[in-house]
Motif scaffolding. Structure first.
Motif, short mmCIF file in Angstrom:
data_model
loop_
_atom_site.label_atom_id
_atom_site.label_comp_id
_atom_site.label_asym_id
_atom_site.label_seq_id
_atom_site.Cartn_x
_atom_site.Cartn_y
_atom_site.Cartn_z
N GLY A 188 0.80 -1.23 0.00
CA GLY A 188 0.00 0.00 0.00
C GLY A 188 0.83 1.27 0.00
O GLY A 188 0.28 2.37 0.01
N LEU A 189 2.15 1.12 -0.04
CA LEU A 189 3.03 2.30 0.03
C LEU A 189 2.85 3.21 -1.18
O LEU A 189 2.85 4.44 -1.04
CB LEU A 189 4.48 1.85 0.14
CG LEU A 189 5.53 2.96 0.09
CD1 LEU A 189 5.33 3.96 1.22
CD2 LEU A 189 6.95 2.37 0.14
N ALA A 190 2.71 2.61 -2.37
CA ALA A 190 2.60 3.43 -3.58
C ALA A 190 1.40 4.37 -3.51
O ALA A 190 1.50 5.56 -3.82
CB ALA A 190 2.51 2.53 -4.82
N ALA A 191 0.26 3.84 -3.09
CA ALA A 191 -0.94 4.67 -2.98
C ALA A 191 -0.76 5.76 -1.92
O ALA A 191 -1.15 6.92 -2.13
CB ALA A 191 -2.15 3.80 -2.63
N ALA A 192 -0.14 5.39 -0.80
CA ALA A 192 0.09 6.37 0.27
C ALA A 192 1.02 7.48 -0.20
O ALA A 192 0.79 8.66 0.09
CB ALA A 192 0.67 5.67 1.50
N ALA A 193 2.07 7.11 -0.93
CA ALA A 193 3.03 8.11 -1.41
C ALA A 193 2.40 9.02 -2.46
O ALA A 193 2.66 10.23 -2.48
CB ALA A 193 4.26 7.41 -1.99
N MET A 194 1.56 8.45 -3.32
CA MET A 194 0.89 9.25 -4.34
C MET A 194 0.01 10.33 -3.72
O MET A 194 -0.08 11.45 -4.23
CB MET A 194 0.04 8.35 -5.25
CG MET A 194 0.84 7.50 -6.22
SD MET A 194 -0.21 6.27 -7.04
CE MET A 194 -1.44 7.32 -7.80
N GLY A 195 -0.64 9.99 -2.63
CA GLY A 195 -1.52 10.96 -1.98
C GLY A 195 -0.80 11.90 -1.04
O GLY A 195 -1.25 13.03 -0.81
N SER A 196 0.33 11.45 -0.50
CA SER A 196 0.98 12.25 0.53
C SER A 196 1.64 13.51 -0.01
O SER A 196 1.66 14.55 0.66
CB SER A 196 2.03 11.41 1.28
OG SER A 196 3.12 11.07 0.43
N LEU A 197 2.17 13.46 -1.24
CA LEU A 197 2.88 14.62 -1.77
C LEU A 197 1.97 15.84 -1.92
O LEU A 197 2.25 16.90 -1.34
CB LEU A 197 3.55 14.27 -3.10
CG LEU A 197 4.48 15.33 -3.68
CD1 LEU A 197 5.59 15.67 -2.68
CD2 LEU A 197 5.07 14.87 -5.00
N PRO A 198 0.83 15.75 -2.65
CA PRO A 198 -0.04 16.93 -2.73
C PRO A 198 -0.68 17.26 -1.39
O PRO A 198 -0.92 18.44 -1.09
CB PRO A 198 -1.09 16.53 -3.77
CG PRO A 198 -1.08 15.04 -3.78
CD PRO A 198 0.33 14.64 -3.51
#
Length: 308
Positions: free
Chosen positions: A75-85
């Motif tokens: 689930g890291l990819a989804a978390a990282a995608m959302g965390s930046l913006p």
């Protein structure tokens, strides 16, 4: 770290002198670097987050996987995608909201310590609300990947499944309990941090700045993670219901069923992992945050005119 009137100094955590507001900073450098830095911290601490999520959703007496067990980074990819913006929104709202709140309170005669603490709480709450609007869909997808049995679905596949079965609002399932969880959490964290910071400065003025920041963040993180843990447990359970074909129900029902079947203590399951994550995150964040603000500060042309 909020801007206050010119006659009030040393409110900004980490250094004496007038504090820096958003207008005093190079915004692209501050927001871009800050968002990237916090995203990197998210990646580094992700195993603690996934362990907390697995602990919260485990059945009573069920197996407890280790911290670095297979799937620790699921689930890291989804978390990282959302965390930046989301981090860009968080940092901007934290500074802007805290700046206006602290200035308004200080201008009405509130003592500097109280203005800093309440202003920090307002800034933290506004930052949490703004970032949640961006991050919640990614958080739901990430958590469903963490708790899924077998090979998890891709980020896009989970998003499509949720929209097809629950509609677009399904991507914001649990938004109510998320706001109930993180608005007071963020406000409480920043309020406790500011209050503890000023208390240590007052009682032990010779304490090194780094130790003051770390101690303040530790106190804020320990209290906040423990006090709001039940809300986070209910939020997590609400958002992962459909991960393995379960029925999506309201968070009030989730709370009732959890307490009825597993007892009140189940609401604090995973508190160690959440507390550890919050404390490490907080200590790293405040130290790097203050350094980032100094690095991103604009140079003031007034000093040059005085020499002339």
């Amino acid at each position: 770290a909020m801007l206050v009137p010119e006659d009030i100094v040393a409110i900004d955590a980490g250094h004496a002198g007038p504090s820096r507001g958003l207008d005093d900073l190079d915004k692209p450098r501050f927001l871009g670097t800050g968002a990237a830095m916090y995203t990197g911290l998210t990646v580094a601490l992700y195993p603690l987050h996934s362990q907390k999520t697995r602990s919260q959703t485990a059945t009573q007496g069920g197996p407890r996987p280790g911290l670095l067990a297979p799937g620790a980074y699921r689930g890291l990819a989804a978390a990282a995608m959302g965390s930046l913006p989301a981090r860009v929104c968080y940092i901007f709202a934290l500074e802007a909201g805290g700046h206006h709140a602290t200035t308004w309170l200080a201008g009405r005669g509130l003592k500097p310590e109280a203005a800093a603490s309440l202003g920090g709480a307002v800034g933290g709450a506004s930052a949490a609300m703004t970032s949640m609007l961006v991050y919640v869909p990614f958080d739901i997808i990430s958590q469903q990947q963490i708790v899924s049995k077998g090979t998890p679905e891709s980020t896009l596949a989970i998003a499509r499944r949720i929209v097809s079965t629950e509609g677009f609002p399904g991507l914001y399932r649990g938004m109510g309990i998320t706001m109930i969880t993180y608005l007071p959490s963020s406000a409480l964290w920043w309020g406790l941090y500011k209050a503890t910071h000023k208390s240590i400065e007052r009682t032990s003025p010779l304490t090194p700045t780094l130790l003051v920041e770390v101690a303040s963040a530790t106190v804020a993180g320990a209290f906040t993670s423990t006090l709001t843990m039940p809300l986070d447990a209910i939020k997590t359970r609400t958002q992962v219901q459909s991960a393995n074909g379960g029925e999506a129900v309201h968070f009030v029902r989730v709370a009732r069923e959890l307490v009825a079947t597993e007892g009140i203590c189940s609401l604090w399951r995973g508190v160690f992992w959440r507390g550890t994550h919050t404390i490490i995150w907080g200590c790293t964040m405040v130290v790097c945050y203050e350094q980032l603000k100094r690095w991103a500060a604009k140079t003031k042309p007034l000093a040059r005119s005085r020499d002339e």
